[in-house]
Design an enzyme around this catalytic site. Structure first.
Site, PDB file in Angstrom:
ATOM      1  N   GLU A 128       0.882  -1.446   0.090  1.00 25.37           N
ATOM      2  CA  GLU A 128       0.067  -0.167   0.022  1.00 25.37           C
ATOM      3  C   GLU A 128       0.737   1.222   0.032  1.00 25.37           C
ATOM      4  O   GLU A 128       1.973   1.522   0.658  1.00 25.37           O
ATOM      5  CB  GLU A 128      -0.719   0.003   1.335  1.00 25.37           C
ATOM      6  CG  GLU A 128      -1.704   1.204   1.616  1.00 25.37           C
ATOM      7  CD  GLU A 128      -2.385   0.962   3.048  1.00 25.37           C
ATOM      8  OE1 GLU A 128      -2.125   0.123   3.457  1.00 25.37           O
ATOM      9  OE2 GLU A 128      -3.215   1.991   3.361  1.00 25.37           O
ATOM     10  N   PHE A 129       0.558   2.254  -0.768  1.00 28.90           N
ATOM     11  CA  PHE A 129       1.238   3.642  -0.720  1.00 28.90           C
ATOM     12  C   PHE A 129       0.496   4.260   0.181  1.00 28.90           C
ATOM     13  O   PHE A 129      -0.718   4.662   0.107  1.00 28.90           O
ATOM     14  CB  PHE A 129       1.186   4.241  -2.221  1.00 28.90           C
ATOM     15  CG  PHE A 129       1.957   5.481  -2.070  1.00 28.90           C
ATOM     16  CD1 PHE A 129       3.539   5.501  -2.425  1.00 28.90           C
ATOM     17  CD2 PHE A 129       1.346   6.625  -1.789  1.00 28.90           C
ATOM     18  CE1 PHE A 129       4.048   6.607  -2.310  1.00 28.90           C
ATOM     19  CE2 PHE A 129       1.886   8.012  -1.772  1.00 28.90           C
ATOM     20  CZ  PHE A 129       3.397   7.932  -1.935  1.00 28.90           C
ATOM     21  N   ILE A 130       0.986   4.853   1.024  1.00 29.15           N
ATOM     22  CA  ILE A 130       0.714   5.791   2.264  1.00 29.15           C
ATOM     23  C   ILE A 130       1.261   7.271   1.891  1.00 29.15           C
ATOM     24  O   ILE A 130       2.641   7.397   1.945  1.00 29.15           O
ATOM     25  CB  ILE A 130       0.879   5.133   3.896  1.00 29.15           C
ATOM     26  CG1 ILE A 130       0.137   3.962   3.771  1.00 29.15           C
ATOM     27  CG2 ILE A 130       0.470   6.420   4.780  1.00 29.15           C
ATOM     28  CD1 ILE A 130       0.602   3.463   5.175  1.00 29.15           C
ATOM     29  N   ASP A 233      12.303  -2.449  15.572  1.00 25.41           N
ATOM     30  CA  ASP A 233      13.603  -1.218  15.190  1.00 25.41           C
ATOM     31  C   ASP A 233      12.841   0.020  15.135  1.00 25.41           C
ATOM     32  O   ASP A 233      12.993   0.646  14.258  1.00 25.41           O
ATOM     33  CB  ASP A 233      14.055  -1.781  13.761  1.00 25.41           C
ATOM     34  CG  ASP A 233      15.148  -0.944  13.292  1.00 25.41           C
ATOM     35  OD1 ASP A 233      15.594  -0.410  14.219  1.00 25.41           O
ATOM     36  OD2 ASP A 233      15.539  -1.034  12.271  1.00 25.41           O
TER      37      ASP A 233
HETATM   38  C1  LIG Z   1      14.056   1.997   9.023  1.00 25.77           C
HETATM   39  O1  LIG Z   1      15.498   1.806   9.999  1.00 25.77           O
HETATM   40  C2  LIG Z   1      16.491   1.144   9.094  1.00 25.77           C
HETATM   41  C3  LIG Z   1      17.523   1.022   9.888  1.00 25.77           C
HETATM   42  O2  LIG Z   1      17.419  -0.047  11.066  1.00 25.77           O
HETATM   43  C4  LIG Z   1      16.729   1.756   8.074  1.00 25.77           C
HETATM   44  O3  LIG Z   1      17.728   0.797   7.261  1.00 25.77           O
HETATM   45  C5  LIG Z   1      15.561   2.149   7.294  1.00 25.77           C
HETATM   46  O4  LIG Z   1      15.946   2.688   5.996  1.00 25.77           O
HETATM   47  C6  LIG Z   1      14.475   2.979   8.153  1.00 25.77           C
HETATM   48  N1  LIG Z   1      13.406   3.116   7.062  1.00 25.77           N
HETATM   49  C7  LIG Z   1      13.041   4.511   6.856  1.00 25.77           C
HETATM   50  C8  LIG Z   1      11.731   4.464   6.005  1.00 25.77           C
HETATM   51  O5  LIG Z   1      13.846   5.521   6.781  1.00 25.77           O
END
Ligand SMILES: *[C@@H]1O[C@H](CO)[C@@H](O)[C@H](O)[C@H]1NC(C)=O
Ligand SMILES: *[C@@H]1O[C@H](CO)[C@@H](O)[C@H](O)[C@H]1NC(C)=O
Length: 329
Positions: A128-130, A233
């Site tokens: 899904e695109f948000i 995460d």
């Molecule tokens: C979410 O966190 C991870 C690192 O743990 C990173 O690689 C990823 O790019 C991040 N997502 C966004 C949308 O920034």
């Protein structure tokens, strides 16, 4: 326990290689029939995705590892990530995580639609695109929704997940276990400590960390740990808000674990008083919460040490040493 943090967290790489979009090679030429039938993303969008026409394809800022593309169609927009090097297992893990969170009907996450292999090698995920919205960050909405997710999804299999996944680019082992302390000691701390010893020959942190991992029980006195679905995460880079100001969480490393472990990246997440207040209204704090805080950041500090080098070693080490002193082991 006080750990001084003197540098900014989660520094994005400043040297990402240029992103090449596999389906944009012939941007100025109409795609040939052969090219189209070789493109599983386009095929899915035009069949199961219920679109009859793709009206636009545009790159979306993403990380170094995957490239991200927005597909606009007469059936709405889709968000597509592709990885040109590795097979679909990573995206399958992501889809399982997103879907588990989506199914709770609590916090907003993009619904995953399809994962597959690219004919040229590599893999893709369609979701899904948000549309992301205002910069206003509603911390209490985030806290409440996250707690609702933790409360909604419990696992009968214990602690772990259906597949292993990755934390950053480090493997994260999710083999099911019925005991949380064992799970955290072995699959979380133990795995990272072993990696530090292999990578850096750091037997000091390995030995002391293992000693801590063998002696965690007193930190969990009077606590019943239930396996809650975790994003895994959660830091500011993976939290955003949609157009209505609803919090959205992305790029998970899901597993079922102690809900408090979700705050392990809080040093990069900017959670404030409103966040915790709203969270604990739904998921009340358990006895000893404060004394386990650093234990859960330790996993992520060790991971940052393994990913980004020695700048993070002293943070991990001082947490371990403080606990060893406190537990007198
Ligand atoms: C979410 O966190 C991870 C690192 O743990 C990173 O690689 C990823 O790019 C991040 N997502 C966004 C949308 O920034
Ligand atoms: C933040 O979200 C809560 C609901 O969780 C809502 O009551 C409140 O009005 C929101 N605040 C702002 C500034 O939008």
């Amino acid at each position: 326990m006080v750990v001084a943090i003197s540098f900014s967290c989660c520094m994005p790489s400043l040297h990402c290689p240029p992103i090449i979009h596999p389906f944009n090679f012939n941007k100025n030429k109409p795609p040939t029939v052969a090219a189209m039938s070789n493109d599983p993303v386009r095929e899915w969008i035009l069949s199961e995705g219920k679109a009859t026409q793709i009206t636009g394809i545009s790159p979306v800022g993403g990380g170094c590892i995957n490239s991200a593309t927005r597909y606009d169609t007469d059936a709405g927009s889709f968000f597509v990530k592709t990885n040109r090097r590795i097979g679909p297992s990573m995206f399958e893990g992501e889809a399982l995580g997103l879907n588990a969170m989506y199914e709770t009907g609590s916090i907003r996450v993009p619904k995953p639609y399809k994962v597959g292999s690219l004919p040229t090698g590599g893999s893709y995920i369609i979701m899904e695109f948000i549309e992301f919205g205002a910069s206003r960050r509603n911390q209490s909405a985030l806290g409440r929704k996250l707690a609702e997710m933790h409360k909604a999804a419990k696992s009968e299999k214990g602690f772990g997940f259906h597949v292993d996944n990755t934390i950053g680019s480090t493997p994260q082992i999710n083999t099911w276990m019925s005991d949380w302390i064992e799970f955290y000691a072995e699959h979380r701390l133990g795995y990272q400590l072993k990696l530090a010893r292999e990578q850096y020959g750091d037997s000091t942190i390995y030995e002391r960390g293992k000693r801590l991992a063998r002696n965690l029980a007193p930190l969990f006195k009077d606590v019943v740990v239930e396996p809650c679905l975790l994003h895994g995460d959660l830091w500011s880079g993976n939290i955003t808000y949609d157009k209505n100001g609803e919090p959205v969480i992305l790029d998970p490393a899901c597993y079922y674990g102690h809900n408090e472990a979700e705050f392990g990246m809080s040093w990069c997440a900017g959670f404030g008083g409103d966040f915790y207040k709203a969270y604990f209204e739904v998921m009340p704090a358990q006895p000893g919460f404060e004394q386990r805080r650093d234990l859960y950041t330790l996993y992520h500090y060790l991971n940052h040490y393994n990913l980004f080098g020695s700048g993070y070693r002293s943070n991990a080490m001082s947490i371990i040493d403080d606990y060893l002193r406190m537990l007198n082991v």
